[in-house]
Design a protein around this motif. Structure first.
Motif, PDB file in Angstrom:
ATOM      1  N   ARG A 163     -15.089 -12.536 -43.997  1.00  0.00           N
ATOM      2  CA  ARG A 163     -14.966 -11.166 -44.469  1.00  0.00           C
ATOM      3  C   ARG A 163     -13.948 -11.054 -45.595  1.00  0.00           C
ATOM      4  NH1 ARG A 163     -15.822  -9.889 -38.915  1.00  0.00           N
ATOM      5  NH2 ARG A 163     -13.594  -9.931 -38.488  1.00  0.00           N
ATOM      6  N   ALA A 164     -12.811 -11.793 -45.460  1.00  0.00           N
ATOM      7  CA  ALA A 164     -11.756 -11.742 -46.464  1.00  0.00           C
ATOM      8  C   ALA A 164     -12.209 -12.352 -47.788  1.00  0.00           C
ATOM      9  CB  ALA A 164     -10.511 -12.467 -45.949  1.00  0.00           C
ATOM     10  N   SER A 165     -13.033 -13.387 -47.713  1.00  0.00           N
ATOM     11  CA  SER A 165     -13.463 -14.059 -48.932  1.00  0.00           C
ATOM     12  C   SER A 165     -14.561 -13.316 -49.669  1.00  0.00           C
ATOM     13  CB  SER A 165     -13.979 -15.470 -48.593  1.00  0.00           C
ATOM     14  OG  SER A 165     -15.191 -15.379 -47.862  1.00  0.00           O
ATOM     15  N   GLY A 166     -15.223 -12.395 -48.984  1.00  0.00           N
ATOM     16  CA  GLY A 166     -16.325 -11.672 -49.605  1.00  0.00           C
ATOM     17  C   GLY A 166     -17.617 -12.447 -49.622  1.00  0.00           C
ATOM     18  N   VAL A 167     -17.630 -13.648 -49.019  1.00  0.00           N
ATOM     19  CA  VAL A 167     -18.847 -14.453 -48.967  1.00  0.00           C
ATOM     20  C   VAL A 167     -19.759 -13.899 -47.877  1.00  0.00           C
ATOM     21  CG1 VAL A 167     -19.803 -16.741 -48.538  1.00  0.00           C
ATOM     22  CG2 VAL A 167     -17.637 -16.502 -49.775  1.00  0.00           C
ATOM     23  N   PRO A 168     -21.001 -13.542 -48.189  1.00  0.00           N
ATOM     24  CA  PRO A 168     -21.878 -12.996 -47.152  1.00  0.00           C
ATOM     25  C   PRO A 168     -22.154 -14.028 -46.068  1.00  0.00           C
ATOM     26  CG  PRO A 168     -23.113 -13.435 -49.168  1.00  0.00           C
ATOM     27  CD  PRO A 168     -21.676 -13.624 -49.503  1.00  0.00           C
ATOM     28  N   ASP A 169     -22.134 -13.570 -44.824  1.00  0.00           N
ATOM     29  CA  ASP A 169     -22.379 -14.448 -43.680  1.00  0.00           C
ATOM     30  C   ASP A 169     -23.875 -14.429 -43.382  1.00  0.00           C
ATOM     31  OD1 ASP A 169     -22.476 -15.835 -41.332  1.00  0.00           O
ATOM     32  OD2 ASP A 169     -20.941 -14.668 -40.287  1.00  0.00           O
ATOM     33  N   SER A 170     -24.543 -15.562 -43.616  1.00  0.00           N
ATOM     34  CA  SER A 170     -25.990 -15.620 -43.425  1.00  0.00           C
ATOM     35  C   SER A 170     -26.379 -16.195 -42.070  1.00  0.00           C
ATOM     36  CB  SER A 170     -26.633 -16.469 -44.530  1.00  0.00           C
ATOM     37  OG  SER A 170     -26.114 -17.796 -44.504  1.00  0.00           O
ATOM     38  N   SER A 171     -25.429 -16.356 -41.164  1.00  0.00           N
ATOM     39  CA  SER A 171     -25.739 -16.879 -39.834  1.00  0.00           C
ATOM     40  C   SER A 171     -26.561 -15.849 -39.063  1.00  0.00           C
ATOM     41  CB  SER A 171     -24.456 -17.210 -39.074  1.00  0.00           C
ATOM     42  OG  SER A 171     -23.696 -16.038 -38.866  1.00  0.00           O
ATOM     43  N   PRO A 172     -27.287 -16.289 -38.014  1.00  0.00           N
ATOM     44  CA  PRO A 172     -28.175 -15.363 -37.302  1.00  0.00           C
ATOM     45  C   PRO A 172     -27.510 -14.078 -36.820  1.00  0.00           C
ATOM     46  CG  PRO A 172     -28.664 -17.606 -36.663  1.00  0.00           C
ATOM     47  CD  PRO A 172     -27.450 -17.678 -37.548  1.00  0.00           C
ATOM     48  N   LEU A 173     -26.257 -14.156 -36.375  1.00  0.00           N
ATOM     49  CA  LEU A 173     -25.571 -12.968 -35.862  1.00  0.00           C
ATOM     50  C   LEU A 173     -24.425 -12.549 -36.771  1.00  0.00           C
ATOM     51  CD1 LEU A 173     -25.501 -13.822 -32.030  1.00  0.00           C
ATOM     52  CD2 LEU A 173     -27.115 -12.362 -33.256  1.00  0.00           C
ATOM     53  N   GLY A 174     -24.433 -13.054 -38.013  1.00  0.00           N
ATOM     54  CA  GLY A 174     -23.357 -12.747 -38.935  1.00  0.00           C
ATOM     55  C   GLY A 174     -23.240 -11.275 -39.276  1.00  0.00           C
ATOM     56  N   PHE A 175     -24.346 -10.541 -39.181  1.00  0.00           N
ATOM     57  CA  PHE A 175     -24.327  -9.120 -39.508  1.00  0.00           C
ATOM     58  C   PHE A 175     -23.399  -8.334 -38.587  1.00  0.00           C
ATOM     59  CE2 PHE A 175     -27.415  -9.501 -36.133  1.00  0.00           C
ATOM     60  CZ  PHE A 175     -27.211  -8.362 -35.363  1.00  0.00           C
ATOM     61  N   TYR A 176     -23.247  -8.809 -37.344  1.00  0.00           N
ATOM     62  CA  TYR A 176     -22.515  -8.028 -36.350  1.00  0.00           C
ATOM     63  C   TYR A 176     -21.035  -7.893 -36.712  1.00  0.00           C
ATOM     64  CZ  TYR A 176     -21.214  -6.190 -31.774  1.00  0.00           C
ATOM     65  OH  TYR A 176     -20.756  -5.384 -30.760  1.00  0.00           O
ATOM     66  N   GLY A 177     -20.456  -8.970 -37.245  1.00  0.00           N
ATOM     67  CA  GLY A 177     -19.050  -8.920 -37.616  1.00  0.00           C
ATOM     68  C   GLY A 177     -18.754  -7.951 -38.734  1.00  0.00           C
ATOM     69  N   ALA A 178     -19.760  -7.649 -39.560  1.00  0.00           N
ATOM     70  CA  ALA A 178     -19.568  -6.729 -40.685  1.00  0.00           C
ATOM     71  C   ALA A 178     -19.779  -5.270 -40.294  1.00  0.00           C
ATOM     72  CB  ALA A 178     -20.519  -7.101 -41.819  1.00  0.00           C
ATOM     73  N   MET A 179     -20.165  -5.021 -39.063  1.00  0.00           N
ATOM     74  CA  MET A 179     -20.466  -3.661 -38.631  1.00  0.00           C
ATOM     75  C   MET A 179     -19.205  -2.876 -38.295  1.00  0.00           C
ATOM     76  SD  MET A 179     -23.775  -3.886 -36.111  1.00  0.00           S
ATOM     77  CE  MET A 179     -25.427  -3.810 -36.771  1.00  0.00           C
ATOM     78  N   SER A 180     -19.251  -1.570 -38.547  1.00  0.00           N
ATOM     79  CA  SER A 180     -18.198  -0.666 -38.089  1.00  0.00           C
ATOM     80  C   SER A 180     -18.426  -0.344 -36.612  1.00  0.00           C
ATOM     81  CB  SER A 180     -18.222   0.620 -38.906  1.00  0.00           C
ATOM     82  OG  SER A 180     -19.432   1.334 -38.654  1.00  0.00           O
ATOM     83  N   LEU A 181     -17.462   0.355 -36.008  1.00  0.00           N
ATOM     84  CA  LEU A 181     -17.589   0.718 -34.597  1.00  0.00           C
ATOM     85  C   LEU A 181     -18.807   1.599 -34.368  1.00  0.00           C
ATOM     86  CD1 LEU A 181     -16.526   0.774 -31.697  1.00  0.00           C
ATOM     87  CD2 LEU A 181     -15.059   2.714 -32.355  1.00  0.00           C
ATOM     88  N   SER A 182     -19.040   2.564 -35.238  1.00  0.00           N
ATOM     89  CA  SER A 182     -20.191   3.456 -35.055  1.00  0.00           C
ATOM     90  C   SER A 182     -21.507   2.695 -35.208  1.00  0.00           C
ATOM     91  CB  SER A 182     -20.143   4.610 -36.055  1.00  0.00           C
ATOM     92  OG  SER A 182     -20.226   4.134 -37.387  1.00  0.00           O
ATOM     93  N   GLU A 183     -21.528   1.733 -36.127  1.00  0.00           N
ATOM     94  CA  GLU A 183     -22.728   0.919 -36.300  1.00  0.00           C
ATOM     95  C   GLU A 183     -22.981   0.046 -35.082  1.00  0.00           C
ATOM     96  OE1 GLU A 183     -22.693   0.393 -41.172  1.00  0.00           O
ATOM     97  OE2 GLU A 183     -21.609  -1.028 -39.902  1.00  0.00           O
ATOM     98  N   ARG A 184     -21.930  -0.486 -34.496  1.00  0.00           N
ATOM     99  CA  ARG A 184     -22.098  -1.308 -33.289  1.00  0.00           C
ATOM    100  C   ARG A 184     -22.587  -0.468 -32.115  1.00  0.00           C
ATOM    101  NH1 ARG A 184     -17.005  -5.651 -33.324  1.00  0.00           N
ATOM    102  NH2 ARG A 184     -17.578  -6.629 -35.305  1.00  0.00           N
ATOM    103  N   ARG A 185     -22.097   0.740 -32.009  1.00  0.00           N
ATOM    104  CA  ARG A 185     -22.575   1.618 -30.939  1.00  0.00           C
ATOM    105  C   ARG A 185     -24.060   1.934 -31.123  1.00  0.00           C
ATOM    106  NH1 ARG A 185     -17.464   5.905 -30.690  1.00  0.00           N
ATOM    107  NH2 ARG A 185     -16.168   4.688 -29.239  1.00  0.00           N
ATOM    108  N   THR A 186     -24.448   2.139 -32.373  1.00  0.00           N
ATOM    109  CA  THR A 186     -25.861   2.368 -32.664  1.00  0.00           C
ATOM    110  C   THR A 186     -26.685   1.137 -32.307  1.00  0.00           C
ATOM    111  OG1 THR A 186     -25.296   3.860 -34.480  1.00  0.00           O
ATOM    112  CG2 THR A 186     -27.529   2.963 -34.465  1.00  0.00           C
ATOM    113  N   PHE A 187     -26.180  -0.022 -32.668  1.00  0.00           N
ATOM    114  CA  PHE A 187     -26.867  -1.274 -32.365  1.00  0.00           C
ATOM    115  C   PHE A 187     -27.098  -1.422 -30.872  1.00  0.00           C
ATOM    116  CE2 PHE A 187     -26.521  -5.701 -30.977  1.00  0.00           C
ATOM    117  CZ  PHE A 187     -27.540  -6.298 -31.695  1.00  0.00           C
ATOM    118  N   TRP A 188     -26.066  -1.226 -30.079  1.00  0.00           N
ATOM    119  CA  TRP A 188     -26.206  -1.409 -28.630  1.00  0.00           C
ATOM    120  C   TRP A 188     -27.056  -0.318 -27.998  1.00  0.00           C
ATOM    121  CZ3 TRP A 188     -25.693  -5.920 -26.820  1.00  0.00           C
ATOM    122  CH2 TRP A 188     -24.753  -6.806 -27.343  1.00  0.00           C
ATOM    123  N   GLY A 189     -26.965   0.895 -28.534  1.00  0.00           N
ATOM    124  CA  GLY A 189     -27.816   1.967 -28.016  1.00  0.00           C
ATOM    125  C   GLY A 189     -29.285   1.696 -28.268  1.00  0.00           C
TER     126      GLY A 189
END
Length: 428
Positions: free
Chosen positions: A7-33
């Motif tokens: 996240r600090a380097s700005g390099v996009p994380d292309s791993s299968p679950l890399g998107f989750y680390g970039a999510m805000s709290l509200s986005e994660r709540r939406t994801f789990w809902g």
């Protein structure tokens, strides 16, 4: 490299679950809902195929009529999905999601009290309205909450909840049919389908409407330009709607022909007991779960079209081997993993793909109609399999209809441009 370093380097994380680390709290709540909603949606739908054999024996139901209950559920889901998609554009994604979850939970509970097949048929048909609407609302909600480069993985990972729901249904079957006589166990299976109603309380407290959706509805209100339910059939949208709808019919028809009847195939033509088939279904479900997650990743890495083509071709090959090759029981058990993997993995790209075909003001209507038109046509496949099984083996009947549907889906994958990475706010 750690998540923080990425996240600090700005390099996009292309791993299968890399998107989750970039999510805000509200986005994660939406994801789990959304993930929980789709998991419980899958559990509710898969309960009927798992108790199908029991109901056929208890109520002496003809196989073609037994298939009718699956068909009517899916036909109703087509109507419910289109209506829910339109509601998403008019009242919002989150309120629509709450309504649909409460709806299918209530009618699943009513199924448990059916006294004959006709009553069950009515309850399952009404359940289908909410079942179809939940996917439309949840998929659009998730697609609008995440950035374009993560959309395939995020929406596809939510889609993997279907396999978890299928697994929960199989586990319920194994436990309940081991502890209770069949004439009671099937009722408790349907009663468990009311559990998703609890999720509504979480959605009301923690999941927010996407900013994209709110802004679109504000503009519509200010301009007095509410979308018409028929707008997706006008102008340049007509071709998109027609082709995407037929493509979804191939995707849905292949899956429902297989998933509705494979449990019955294992107990009749493979001569397994109901409980004994659990291990075979578990392998199929594990493959399905792996397919959803892999498909979600590949939707972002390879693109939507390559995902669809690769997985539908793999599904045809494994389906033929599973149902037609003279393989021993152990080989059939092992083959369940690749069959589940290929036959469901392409669904991870469908939600992102459909969300990228329409502007925000029509996304609910367009996505809801196309996906659920596919369900409506796919709804005919369980009944047609049951009818054909009266004159040939069940394995042959499944192969004919599921195979034809996979070929249709494969062919129409070439009718659309690649939409990977499209910014939804730039699209309308």
């Amino acid at each position: 490299m750690t998540d923080n370093a990425i996240r600090a380097s700005g390099v996009p994380d292309s791993s299968p679950l890399g998107f989750y680390g970039a999510m805000s709290l509200s986005e994660r709540r939406t994801f789990w809902g959304c993930a929980a909603g789709w998991t419980l949606d899958g559990m509710d739908f898969m309960i009927y195929p798992l108790v199908l054999g029991t109901l056929v024996n208890l109520w002496h139901v003809d196989p073609s009529k037994a298939g009718l209950a699956a068909t009517s559920t899916l036909l109703a889901s087509a109507v419910g999905g289109w209506a829910a998609g339109y509601m998403c554009d008019r009242i919002g994604r989150v309120p629509t999601l709450q309504i649909t979850i409460a709806w299918f939970s209530a009618f699943s509970l009513l199924c448990a009290f059916a006294q004959d097949f006709d009553q069950l048929l009515v309850a399952r048909t009404l359940l289908g309205i909410g079942f179809g609407g939940e996917w439309a609302a949840g998929s659009i909600l998730m697609a609008e909450m995440v950035r374009p480069e993560h959309r395939g993985r995020a929406v596809g990972t939510v889609q993997s909840g279907w396999a978890i729901g299928w697994g929960i249904a199989v586990l319920l079957q194994a436990v309940l049919f081991s502890l209770l006589p069949p004439e009671e166990a099937w009722r408790w299976m349907f009663a468990a389908g009311a559990l998703p109603a609890i999720l509504v309380f979480f959605l009301r407290r923690h999941v927010e409407e996407p900013a994209l959706s709110r802004a679109s509805r504000r503009r519509q209100a200010a301009a007095g330009d509410r979308p018409a339910i028929t707008e997706i059939f006008r102008g340049s949208y007509l071709r998109t709607t027609l082709l995407a709808s037929v493509m979804m019919a191939g995707a849905q028809g292949s899956y429902y022909a297989m998933s509705t009847w494979v449990p019955r195939y294992l107990t009749t033509e493979r001569h397994l007991t109901l409980v004994g088939s659990t291990g075979y279904l578990a392998t199929l479900i594990l493959g399905s779960f792996a397919g959803y997650l892999t498909g979600a990743w590949l939707a972002d890495v390879l693109g939507r079209r390559k995902l669809f083509v690769t997985f539908s071709a793999g599904a045809v090959i494994t389906l033929l081997a599973y149902l037609q090759a003279p393989l021993p029981a152990g080989a059939i058990w092992a083959l369940g993993f690749p069959l589940g993997f290929f036959s469901t993995g392409f669904f991870s790209g469908i939600g992102p793909f459909l969300s990228e075909l329409y502007p925000t003001r029509l996304r609910g209507s367009g996505q809801g109609f196309c996906y659920n038109f596919g369900r409506g046509v796919g709804a005919l496949f369980p009944t047609m399999v049951g009818a054909l099984a009266a004159v040939t083996s069940l394995g042959n009947a499944i192969t004919v209809f599921a195979g034809a549907a996979y070929v249709l889906f494969f062919s129409l994958s070439f009718a659309f441009p690649e939409t990977r990475g499209m910014a939804l706010d730039d699209h309308g």
